[in-house]
Design an enzyme around this catalytic site. Structure first.
Site, PDB file in Angstrom:
ATOM      1  N   HIS A  82       0.817  -1.218   0.000  1.00 37.29           N
ATOM      2  CA  HIS A  82       0.000   0.000   0.000  1.00 37.29           C
ATOM      3  C   HIS A  82       0.845   1.260   0.000  1.00 37.29           C
ATOM      4  CE1 HIS A  82       0.282   0.899   4.427  1.00 37.29           C
ATOM      5  NE2 HIS A  82       0.344  -0.405   4.555  1.00 37.29           N
ATOM      6  N   ASP A 199       6.244   1.585   6.748  1.00 38.20           N
ATOM      7  CA  ASP A 199       4.984   0.878   6.535  1.00 38.20           C
ATOM      8  C   ASP A 199       4.122   1.771   5.643  1.00 38.20           C
ATOM      9  OD1 ASP A 199       2.469  -0.291   6.716  1.00 38.20           O
ATOM     10  OD2 ASP A 199       2.177   0.233   8.833  1.00 38.20           O
ATOM     11  N   GLU A 233      -5.188   1.332   2.735  1.00 37.20           N
ATOM     12  CA  GLU A 233      -4.989   0.226   3.683  1.00 37.20           C
ATOM     13  C   GLU A 233      -5.030   0.706   5.121  1.00 37.20           C
ATOM     14  OE1 GLU A 233      -2.835  -2.669   6.243  1.00 37.20           O
ATOM     15  OE2 GLU A 233      -2.410  -0.557   5.879  1.00 37.20           O
TER      16      GLU A 233
END
Length: 387
Positions: A82, A199, A233
């Site tokens: 993502h 992330d 996400e």
């Protein structure tokens, strides 16, 4: 560059261009992309796919599906990461000339305190700092340590002459303005990478590096492989709208938390067996574990209690696909994160090998159909090791 090597399983292990991978990660981190404000990074990834010669399409909102053609088109597979990150939005314009904020995604106010940020208004962007309501020890003494850790206890001090609500309005600030948090990346010579938003921008860099390795080595794929880059996400919807019915199996790339009570590490690949939404597909997960073992990729297994990923969104949207999750180890997830380049290399190698492998279950070419060659899970008693 080193040459790709033929492994004992007959699959070629291509060389991962780590300079490309880490360089792309740097550029991805430079682009603000909190969920809901992802157009810029979508354009960047589209340009990079064009440069690599990989065809792609966009959904209406900007999720990307790129295509690496295989010898047959079905049952095809997908690999997903993502583009969106954590961030914040303006909740209220305050009489003191500061901005109340709410989080985008799930992250602690503890990690927001002191962060530099950019506020995107309708008229242009402004820089600022997220601060607790009581930010000065010279004024509040020990109260700065006893005040609550909460988003309601934070405000943005904007770098503009704003001391009143009217001055905020005059500069163009509005409720709902997006706030991007500075990543503050550091890449050290020993391979450690510290930054916010690893992330999942590290996962995106892994997908591009694996695809580039396949293309550079001119390796044939058995079936079509779709590279999916999702844009929501962090708020739960992720890969809910970028798939199509031919996809039989999907591997998600995301972070594996290295913390007390977890088995993830900052090195090698973490293969997730389950997350908060339940177990991942048995056959696809064990296929990935076999690829790690057969090709000497350092790896470990883990189970996550408080975690969901693009795989969950795809299943909840009604897609009948097998899903798995493979991770780079990350310390201090959703805070100021740290990973190691060796983990990214291992993960890119695994993804490149997976792209070349046969589908986990050939019967998956059929969505609804007879029993046929539907697989079995092992049930026989385990053999007792000899003493």
């Amino acid at each position: 560059m080193e040459q790709a090597a033929l492994t004992r399983t007959g699959i070629v292990c291509p060389v991962i261009d780590m300079e490309y991978l880490t360089g792309l990660l740097r550029r991805l981190l430079e682009i603000p992309s909190p969920t809901g404000y992802t157009d810029q990074i979508v354009h960047f990834c589209g340009d990079e796919l064009h440069r690599l010669g990989i065809p792609f399409e966009l959904t209406r909102r900007g999720a990307i599906r790129a295509d690496l053609a295989g010898r047959q088109y079905s049952p095809d597979r997908a690999v997903v990461a993502h583009l969106d990150t954590l961030g914040a939005q303006v909740k209220m314009l305050k009489p003191n000339g500061r901005l109340e904020v709410v989080p985008i995604g799930t992250w602690s106010a503890r990690f927001a305190e002191g962060a530099r940020c950019t506020v995107f208004t309708d008229k242009g962007s402004y820089r600022g700092t997220i601060l607790p309501l009581k930010a000065s020890g010279h004024t509040f003494n020990e109260e700065i340590d006893s005040q609550p850790v909460a988003w309601t206890n934070l405000e943005i001090r904007v770098d503009a002459r704003c001391e009143t609500l009217e001055e905020l309005c005059g500069h163009g600030f509005n409720i709902g303005d997006f706030v991007a948090i500075d990543p503050q990346p550091e890449f050290d010579a020993g391979g450690f990478i510290n930054s916010r938003h690893l992330d999942d921008k590290a996962g995106v860099a892994v997908i591009f590096a694996a695809a580039k390795a396949i293309l550079d080595a001119k390796l044939p794929l058995p079936v079509d492989c779709h590279l999916l880059l999702t844009i929501s996400e962090e708020v739960g919807s992720g890969a809910s709208s970028v798939l199509h019915k031919d996809v039989a199996e999907m591997v998600t790339i995301d972070n594996g938390t290295t913390a007390m009570g977890q088995n993830s590490r900052e090195f090698g690949v973490t293969v997730a067996m389950a997350d908060s939404t339940g177990p991942f597909d048995y056959h696809l997960t064990h296929k990935l574990l076999s690829l790690c073992r057969d090709h000497d990729i350092e790896h470990q297994r883990d189970v996550f209690r408080y975690y969901r990923c693009d795989s969950a969104a795809a299943i909840e949207a009604g897609n009948d696909i097998r899903t798995a999750l493979v991770c780079f180890g990350i310390d201090s997830s959703h805070g100021y994160e740290r990973i190691h380049a060796d983990s990214l290399r291992s993960l890119a190698e695994l993804i490149a090998l997976y792209m070349q492998s046969d589908v986990a279950i050939p019967r998956d070419r059929v969505g609804m159909g007879p029993m046929g060659a539907f697989p079995w899970q092992p049930t026989a008693p385990a053999a007792v090791p000899e003493e």
